[in-house]
Design an enzyme around this catalytic site. Structure first.
Site, short mmCIF file in Angstrom:
data_model
loop_
_atom_site.label_atom_id
_atom_site.label_comp_id
_atom_site.label_asym_id
_atom_site.label_seq_id
_atom_site.Cartn_x
_atom_site.Cartn_y
_atom_site.Cartn_z
N ARG A 15 1.06 -1.27 0.05
CA ARG A 15 -0.05 0.08 -0.21
C ARG A 15 0.77 1.43 0.01
NH1 ARG A 15 -3.46 -1.50 5.22
NH2 ARG A 15 -1.49 -2.37 5.70
N LYS A 75 2.03 2.00 7.13
CA LYS A 75 2.58 1.10 8.31
C LYS A 75 3.28 1.93 9.43
CE LYS A 75 1.46 -2.40 8.70
NZ LYS A 75 0.20 -3.18 9.62
N TYR A 94 -0.54 4.27 10.58
CA TYR A 94 -0.85 3.50 11.73
C TYR A 94 0.50 3.37 12.32
CZ TYR A 94 -5.13 1.55 8.93
OH TYR A 94 -6.22 1.59 8.61
N HIS A 96 0.09 1.57 16.04
CA HIS A 96 -0.08 0.24 17.01
C HIS A 96 0.89 0.34 18.20
CE1 HIS A 96 -3.31 -1.21 14.76
NE2 HIS A 96 -2.75 -1.01 13.59
N GLU A 118 -5.14 4.50 13.98
CA GLU A 118 -6.12 3.58 14.55
C GLU A 118 -6.76 4.18 15.81
OE1 GLU A 118 -2.72 3.34 14.43
OE2 GLU A 118 -2.02 2.85 16.28
N LEU A 240 -14.08 -8.82 18.10
CA LEU A 240 -13.24 -7.81 18.68
C LEU A 240 -13.63 -7.34 20.00
CD1 LEU A 240 -10.77 -5.83 18.53
CD2 LEU A 240 -12.41 -4.24 17.40
N ALA A 268 -9.80 -12.16 13.06
CA ALA A 268 -9.30 -11.53 14.66
C ALA A 268 -7.94 -11.98 14.87
CB ALA A 268 -10.34 -12.02 15.53
N ILE A 269 -7.18 -12.68 14.21
CA ILE A 269 -5.83 -13.01 14.44
C ILE A 269 -4.81 -11.96 14.99
CG2 ILE A 269 -4.98 -13.12 12.00
CD1 ILE A 269 -4.23 -15.74 14.89
N ASP A 270 -5.10 -10.69 14.54
CA ASP A 270 -4.28 -9.42 14.74
C ASP A 270 -4.60 -9.25 16.25
OD1 ASP A 270 -6.92 -8.66 14.35
OD2 ASP A 270 -6.14 -6.80 13.53
N LYS A 279 -2.76 -19.34 14.86
CA LYS A 279 -1.53 -18.64 15.11
C LYS A 279 -1.11 -17.97 13.58
CE LYS A 279 1.53 -22.46 13.52
NZ LYS A 279 0.90 -23.76 13.24
N ALA A 299 -2.35 -12.25 9.14
CA ALA A 299 -2.62 -10.93 10.03
C ALA A 299 -2.88 -9.70 9.09
CB ALA A 299 -1.30 -10.72 10.89
N MET A 301 -4.63 -9.22 6.14
CA MET A 301 -5.13 -9.65 4.87
C MET A 301 -5.60 -8.51 3.83
SD MET A 301 -8.51 -11.85 6.90
CE MET A 301 -9.19 -12.18 5.26
N1 LIG Z 1 -6.53 -10.13 9.87
C1 LIG Z 1 -6.40 -8.95 9.32
O1 LIG Z 1 -5.96 -8.69 8.33
C2 LIG Z 1 -7.49 -7.80 9.60
C3 LIG Z 1 -7.79 -6.63 9.00
C4 LIG Z 1 -8.81 -5.86 9.61
C5 LIG Z 1 -9.36 -5.96 10.71
N2 LIG Z 1 -8.94 -7.08 11.63
C6 LIG Z 1 -9.38 -7.60 12.96
O2 LIG Z 1 -10.73 -8.05 12.93
C7 LIG Z 1 -11.21 -8.15 14.17
C8 LIG Z 1 -12.81 -7.79 14.04
O3 LIG Z 1 -12.50 -6.05 13.79
P1 LIG Z 1 -13.97 -5.29 13.50
O4 LIG Z 1 -13.79 -3.94 12.78
O5 LIG Z 1 -14.91 -6.20 12.49
O6 LIG Z 1 -14.72 -5.16 14.93
P2 LIG Z 1 -16.01 -4.69 15.35
O7 LIG Z 1 -15.81 -3.99 16.83
O8 LIG Z 1 -16.80 -3.85 14.40
O9 LIG Z 1 -16.93 -5.95 15.56
C9 LIG Z 1 -16.51 -6.98 16.56
C10 LIG Z 1 -18.00 -7.76 17.06
O10 LIG Z 1 -17.69 -8.93 17.61
C11 LIG Z 1 -18.49 -8.87 18.80
N3 LIG Z 1 -18.17 -9.83 19.89
C12 LIG Z 1 -16.95 -9.31 20.79
N4 LIG Z 1 -17.03 -10.28 21.86
C13 LIG Z 1 -17.55 -11.15 21.19
C14 LIG Z 1 -17.76 -12.57 21.76
N5 LIG Z 1 -17.38 -12.96 22.82
N6 LIG Z 1 -18.86 -13.10 21.24
C15 LIG Z 1 -19.39 -12.84 20.30
N7 LIG Z 1 -19.39 -11.78 19.68
C16 LIG Z 1 -18.42 -10.95 20.11
C17 LIG Z 1 -19.06 -7.43 19.04
O11 LIG Z 1 -20.35 -7.26 19.64
C18 LIG Z 1 -18.74 -6.77 17.73
O12 LIG Z 1 -20.21 -6.92 17.10
C19 LIG Z 1 -10.31 -7.25 14.83
O13 LIG Z 1 -9.52 -7.93 15.68
C20 LIG Z 1 -9.63 -6.37 13.81
O14 LIG Z 1 -8.54 -6.02 14.26
C21 LIG Z 1 -8.37 -8.07 11.08
#
Ligand SMILES: NC(=O)c1ccc[n+]([C@@H]2O[C@H](COP(=O)([O-])OP(=O)(O)OC[C@H]3O[C@@H](n4cnc5c(N)ncnc54)[C@H](O)[C@@H]3O)[C@@H](O)[C@H]2O)c1
Length: 371
Positions: A15, A75, A94, A96, A118, A240, A268-270, A279, A299, A301
């Site tokens: 990016r 980044k 970003y 972090h 963030e 999250l 949610a791996i991050d 992992k 992590a 995507m």
């Molecule tokens: N892997 C990647 O490349 C990448 C990219 C972007 C975001 N993410 C990650 O994805 C994850 C989700 O992000 P988001 O923006 O969708 O978050 P968000 O806050 O919009 O949504 C999270 C949802 O999870 C629910 N939740 C929380 N704890 C729960 C539980 N115990 N049981 C059931 N539901 C539960 C919440 O109520 C909420 O609706 C974050 O960790 C974010 O950092 C990862």
């Protein structure tokens, strides 16, 4: 203001901080933009497009870090970049910092004013500069999950949408927030049977209203998750708990109840992942198998679709970049409490409370440095 865009140097980061269209907006506001040669190539943006937008190309990052008043990146700065930051310079990217003490110390030592995407907030709640990347990851999840379900990838050989006479795949999405909603939208579009699980009734109500009768919504209890995971062809982890490690909703024991060749895409791996067996993996080696279940746990995507991600990120970051450039950082932060929430470091002071708490360092409220 003189704004600088260095090429990202983090491994496999394609990016870029500003698109040519963003550069054109800034030059229209009478700012000047230095762009490192080939900075946009990974996102399919040529040097010629930047020049046409009014940027000046430079050969090496040194010139950008020496001259620019504001550095716009994607980044967090790596050690080599951190050494080049200087007092009075704005860094907008970003960061972090909470899990990264070395970076926190270097940014404090630099004297620069560091605004983290963030932690910028929105009047509507949420984190508007994180949202676009959750949208991308959510929309990508059914796509990578469908690929992992193919036999040659170790999956159970199920087509997400099925065909007439053969049922579609069962997709279970844990978490119905930003990424979960976007994952559900795409999975439904691919013809899958989609169930979204969340512990928030508001999230489930919003999903049902938005996606209609096609999506099933289920309140998150242990029993419901265990039953749904056992039936699923594809599980997408999208939960999250802000600031905390992701809750482990899929246990090791549940894995043995899953169909052989089923797939887990753990977005949610991050935050550590929401499956006990998750992992982090990389784009070059994205999956592994535990108890016959394929795990995809990349992590970063959005890096897979760098061009889309660059444009989505710029749509969110540009209004704040313009405010910072037009008004100067101090006035822009005085005028906008949400942009102010992005200030993490200023002139050797740590202005983000969670980061200070994470490292046991002294916290200075942003209001104090704004005077
Ligand atoms: N892997 C990647 O490349 C990448 C990219 C972007 C975001 N993410 C990650 O994805 C994850 C989700 O992000 P988001 O923006 O969708 O978050 P968000 O806050 O919009 O949504 C999270 C949802 O999870 C629910 N939740 C929380 N704890 C729960 C539980 N115990 N049981 C059931 N539901 C539960 C919440 O109520 C909420 O609706 C974050 O960790 C974010 O950092 C990862």
């Amino acid at each position: 203001m003189l704004i600088g865009v260095p090429k990202e140097i983090k491994d496999n980061e394609f990016r870029v901080g500003l698109t040519p269209a963003s550069v054109a907006e800034l030059t229209h506001h009478r700012h000047s933009v230095l762009v490192e040669k080939s900075a946009g190539l990974g996102s399919g943006l040529s040097d010629g497009e930047y020049v046409a937008a009014g940027a000046t190309l430079v050969d090496a990052p040194q010139e950008i870090f020496v001259r620019a008043e504001m550095i716009v990146k994607v980044k967090e700065p790596l050690a080599a970049e951190r050494k080049r930051l200087r007092r009075g310079q704005i860094l907008y990217t970003y960061l972090h910092l909470a899990p990264d003490l070395a970076q926190t110390k270097d940014l404090l030592a630099s004297g620069a004013t560091c605004i983290a995407y963030e932690t910028v907030t929105s009047p509507h709640g949420g984190l508007p500069l994180l949202t676009p990347m959750s949208e991308v990851a959510g929309r990508l999840a059914p796509q990578v999950g469908a690929h992992a379900l193919e036999k040659a990838q170790g999956g159970r050989g199920v087509l997400l949408g099925g065909v007439p006479g053969v049922p579609a795949a069962e997709v279970v999405i844990l978490g119905g927030g930003v990424s979960g909603t976007h994952a559900a939208t795409i999975a439904l579009g691919m013809g899958a049977n989609v169930t979204v699980v969340d512990q928030s009734n508001e999230a489930l109500q919003r999903l049902a209203a938005q996606l209609g009768a096609g999506v099933r919504t289920v309140y998150a209890t242990r029993a419901a998750i265990a039953e749904l995971v056992a039936r699923a062809d594809l599980v997408i982890g999208a939960v999250l708990a802000p600031g905390a490690a992701a809750p482990k909703l899929v246990t090791r024991a549940m894995l043995s109840t899953m169909k052989p060749g089923a797939v887990i895409v753990d977005i949610a791996i991050d935050q550590g992942g929401c499956c006990e067996t998750s992992k982090p993996t990389t784009h070059s080696n994205p999956t592994y198998v535990v108890d016959g279940v394929v795990h995809y746990c990349v992590a970063n995507m959005p890096g897979a679709v760098a061009r889309t991600s660059t444009f989505a990120l710029n749509n969110a970051t540009l209004p704040f970049a313009l405010a910072l450039a037009d008004k100067g950082w101090k006035q822009a932060l005085k005028d906008d409490v949400h942009l102010r929430a992005g200030l993490n470091v200023h002139d050797g002071k740590l202005t983000c409370k969670p980061v200070a708490e994470a490292h046991g360092l002294v916290y200075t409220p942003a209001e104090d440095v704004l005077g």
